[in-house]
Design a protein around this motif. Structure first.
Motif, short mmCIF file in Angstrom:
data_model
loop_
_atom_site.label_atom_id
_atom_site.label_comp_id
_atom_site.label_asym_id
_atom_site.label_seq_id
_atom_site.Cartn_x
_atom_site.Cartn_y
_atom_site.Cartn_z
N THR A 81 26.04 34.06 -7.79
CA THR A 81 26.73 35.12 -8.53
C THR A 81 28.23 34.82 -8.63
OG1 THR A 81 27.03 36.44 -6.51
CG2 THR A 81 25.08 36.91 -7.85
N LYS A 82 28.72 33.92 -7.79
CA LYS A 82 30.15 33.56 -7.81
C LYS A 82 30.41 32.25 -8.57
CE LYS A 82 31.10 35.97 -3.48
NZ LYS A 82 29.70 36.41 -3.22
N PHE A 83 29.47 31.32 -8.54
CA PHE A 83 29.64 30.05 -9.25
C PHE A 83 28.27 29.52 -9.59
CE2 PHE A 83 30.60 25.62 -10.01
CZ PHE A 83 31.88 25.64 -10.55
N GLN A 84 27.96 29.44 -10.88
CA GLN A 84 26.63 29.07 -11.34
C GLN A 84 26.73 27.99 -12.43
OE1 GLN A 84 25.18 30.45 -14.68
NE2 GLN A 84 25.73 32.62 -14.51
N PRO A 85 25.58 27.58 -13.03
CA PRO A 85 25.63 26.47 -13.97
C PRO A 85 26.63 26.60 -15.12
CG PRO A 85 23.38 26.82 -13.29
CD PRO A 85 24.18 27.92 -12.67
N SER A 86 26.83 27.80 -15.65
CA SER A 86 27.81 27.94 -16.73
C SER A 86 29.21 27.61 -16.23
CB SER A 86 27.77 29.35 -17.31
OG SER A 86 28.11 30.31 -16.33
N ASP A 87 29.50 27.95 -14.98
CA ASP A 87 30.80 27.62 -14.39
C ASP A 87 30.94 26.11 -14.19
OD1 ASP A 87 31.68 30.39 -14.02
OD2 ASP A 87 30.09 30.48 -12.53
N THR A 88 29.84 25.48 -13.79
CA THR A 88 29.84 24.02 -13.63
C THR A 88 30.14 23.34 -14.96
OG1 THR A 88 28.22 24.15 -11.84
CG2 THR A 88 28.44 22.03 -12.94
N MET A 89 29.47 23.80 -16.00
CA MET A 89 29.70 23.23 -17.33
C MET A 89 31.16 23.38 -17.75
SD MET A 89 26.25 24.27 -19.48
CE MET A 89 26.63 23.09 -20.79
N GLU A 90 31.70 24.57 -17.54
CA GLU A 90 33.09 24.83 -17.91
C GLU A 90 34.04 23.93 -17.12
OE1 GLU A 90 36.30 28.54 -18.17
OE2 GLU A 90 34.28 28.87 -17.39
N TRP A 91 33.75 23.77 -15.83
CA TRP A 91 34.63 22.96 -14.97
C TRP A 91 34.72 21.53 -15.48
CZ3 TRP A 91 34.96 18.65 -11.94
CH2 TRP A 91 35.99 18.60 -10.99
N PHE A 92 33.58 20.93 -15.76
CA PHE A 92 33.59 19.54 -16.22
C PHE A 92 34.15 19.42 -17.64
CE2 PHE A 92 30.58 18.84 -12.68
CZ PHE A 92 31.13 17.69 -12.16
N GLN A 93 33.82 20.37 -18.49
CA GLN A 93 34.30 20.29 -19.87
C GLN A 93 35.82 20.45 -19.94
OE1 GLN A 93 31.62 23.19 -21.58
NE2 GLN A 93 30.15 21.62 -22.19
N GLN A 94 36.37 21.28 -19.04
CA GLN A 94 37.83 21.41 -18.99
C GLN A 94 38.50 20.12 -18.56
OE1 GLN A 94 38.58 24.75 -16.40
NE2 GLN A 94 38.46 26.24 -18.07
N ARG A 95 37.74 19.25 -17.93
CA ARG A 95 38.28 17.97 -17.46
C ARG A 95 37.84 16.82 -18.36
NH1 ARG A 95 38.19 21.73 -14.10
NH2 ARG A 95 39.72 21.93 -12.41
N GLY A 96 37.50 17.16 -19.59
CA GLY A 96 37.23 16.15 -20.60
C GLY A 96 35.84 15.56 -20.60
N VAL A 97 34.91 16.16 -19.83
CA VAL A 97 33.53 15.65 -19.81
C VAL A 97 32.66 16.56 -20.67
CG1 VAL A 97 31.55 15.02 -18.39
CG2 VAL A 97 33.87 14.77 -17.47
#
Length: 410
Positions: A81-97
């Motif tokens: 509920t605090k960090f899930q797959p959509s957050d993972t996607m956002e994290w990597f995409q913000q770093r150019g992946v």
């Protein structure tokens, strides 16, 4: 007067959880050191998904997401509920992946290369000032006053906080036992079934997109794609079943009956489809008939195995022969006689008892400033990016907890 001095963070284990922690910790607050026992870091990330790196899974409801975890599902609900797959996607995409979601909902980098994920993690960790030290085998961890002392063969590292995320190494588990943690014994998870049976002999590489695989003795059935290999049965259905029944199968020494439904439909439905085809195609040879989603070779071998001539016309197929075909395709009983590791993605069930962990922060209840994440915990999942997602989420919580710790260090 005290000044705000950087605290020392020692991360034991240079895998997914270790690097994601280092990537999200505040580098202005912490001197970060990653100790990896082997000569290379992020090795599981490198080989995951056949070298493409299955980053996560496109399941964005935490309650649905936890259903893919045979062990740890209740505890992970609050984590996701605090960090899930959509957050993972956002994290990597913000770093150019750039990431993509494939048809089966697995998430991969657009490059289809694990190097994209590895480079992003390395860069983020290094930007935070992390020191990455390889070939550092930790021999002992002990508390000295307020500090943690991490001893290798030739050095001592001092940490105000420790993140322990080594994976399922037995030597690492002994370190944790020495610190007083309760451990759940390790058993393999995610493995294929070793089977010698005429039904599948010579069909290596043949797949069935919608099969049912059941272990009657354990009252467990799983649906999903099935694959015949040279050693027996594999594919998502078998791997999922192996994960959910990991402990029971270990106790049975991997000797158990399995029932395979190659069609993935109830027998009555299959019978209706076959008889309907029979009535509409009476003059067609059964060997040439395309009734079910099976390869021509497997279908004909199935007929011959049941003593049915493939040249026989559909109109001349008796009800007894129909039942023989249905037995073979919908209720095929085989004997499992052992297991094989699934590729290089070896996963274990077992590890630190989950009662030892405060899941709001991943800090251990026995020791302050000592955190655990990844496969070192008694948490594991089926294939599809779920094990990595647990690592990302747990590491994120640890980093946030560490970032909230702002006391002065003299």
């Amino acid at each position: 007067m005290n000044s705000l001095k950087k605290k020392k963070l020692v991360i034991v284990g240079g895998g997914a959880a270790g690097f994601f922690t280092a990537a999200n910790v505040d580098g202005d607050q912490y001197d970060i050191c990653i100790l990896e026992q082997s000569g290379d870091v992020l090795q599981k990330v490198k080989i995951s998904g056949g070298g493409r790196c299955n980053v996560s899974h496109a399941c964005f409801d935490p309650r649905e997401l936890i259903s893919f975890y045979p062990r740890g599902n209740k505890e992970l609900l609050s984590v996701f509920t605090k960090f899930q797959p959509s957050d993972t996607m956002e994290w990597f995409q913000q770093r150019g992946v750039a990431l993509k979601i494939e048809e089966d909902n697995r998430i991969f980098p657009h490059t289809d290369s694990s190097a994209s994920i590895i480079n992003a993690l390395m860069e983020a960790a290094l930007q935070n000032g992390a020191k990455i030290l390889t070939n550092k085998v930790v021999k002992k961890i002990e508390k000295r006053d307020k500090n943690w002392i991490i001893k290798t063969a030739s050095e001592e590292f001092i940490g105000d906080s420790v993140v322990f995320c080594t994976g399922s190494s037995p030597k690492s588990y002994q370190l944790l036992r020495d610190l007083g943690f309760d451990m759940v014994d390790l058993v393999p998870s995610l493995f294929t079934f070793n089977i010698k049976n005429k039904s599948i002999e010579g069909f290596m590489g043949t797949s069935f997109p919608r099969a049912w695989v059941e272990l009657p003795r354990l009252k467990k059935e799983v649906a999903g794609p099935l694959l015949i290999t040279h050693w027996g049965l594999s594919g998502p259905a078998v791997l999922k079943l192996s994960a959910w029944c990991a402990r029971e199968l270990f106790a049975m020494d991997y000797q158990v009956e399995v029932v395979v439904n190659f069609l993935g439909m109830h027998r009555s439905n299959a019978e209706a489809i076959l008889n309907d085809f029979k009535s509409k195609n009476a003059k067609k040879n059964i060997g040439q008939a395309k009734i079910f989603e099976l390869t021509h070779r497997f279908w004909n071998a199935s007929l011959e195995m049941k003593g049915i001539n493939p040249s026989k016309t559909m109109g001349n197929i008796s009800n007894r022969e129909v039942q023989l075909i249905l037995d073979h395709l919908c209720n095929n009983r085989m004997q499992v006689k052992g297991k094989s590791t699934f590729k290089d993605e070896f996963v274990t069930a077992g590890g630190v008892d989950l009662k030892e962990i405060e899941f709001k922060t991943m800090q251990t209840k026995k020791h302050a400033n000592f955190y655990l994440a990844g496969e070192v915990l008694n948490i594991d999942a089926v294939t599809g990016g779920f094990n990595f997602q647990a690592c990302w989420s747990e590491a994120w919580l640890i980093a946030q907890a560490l970032n909230r710790t702002k006391e002065l260090v003299s």
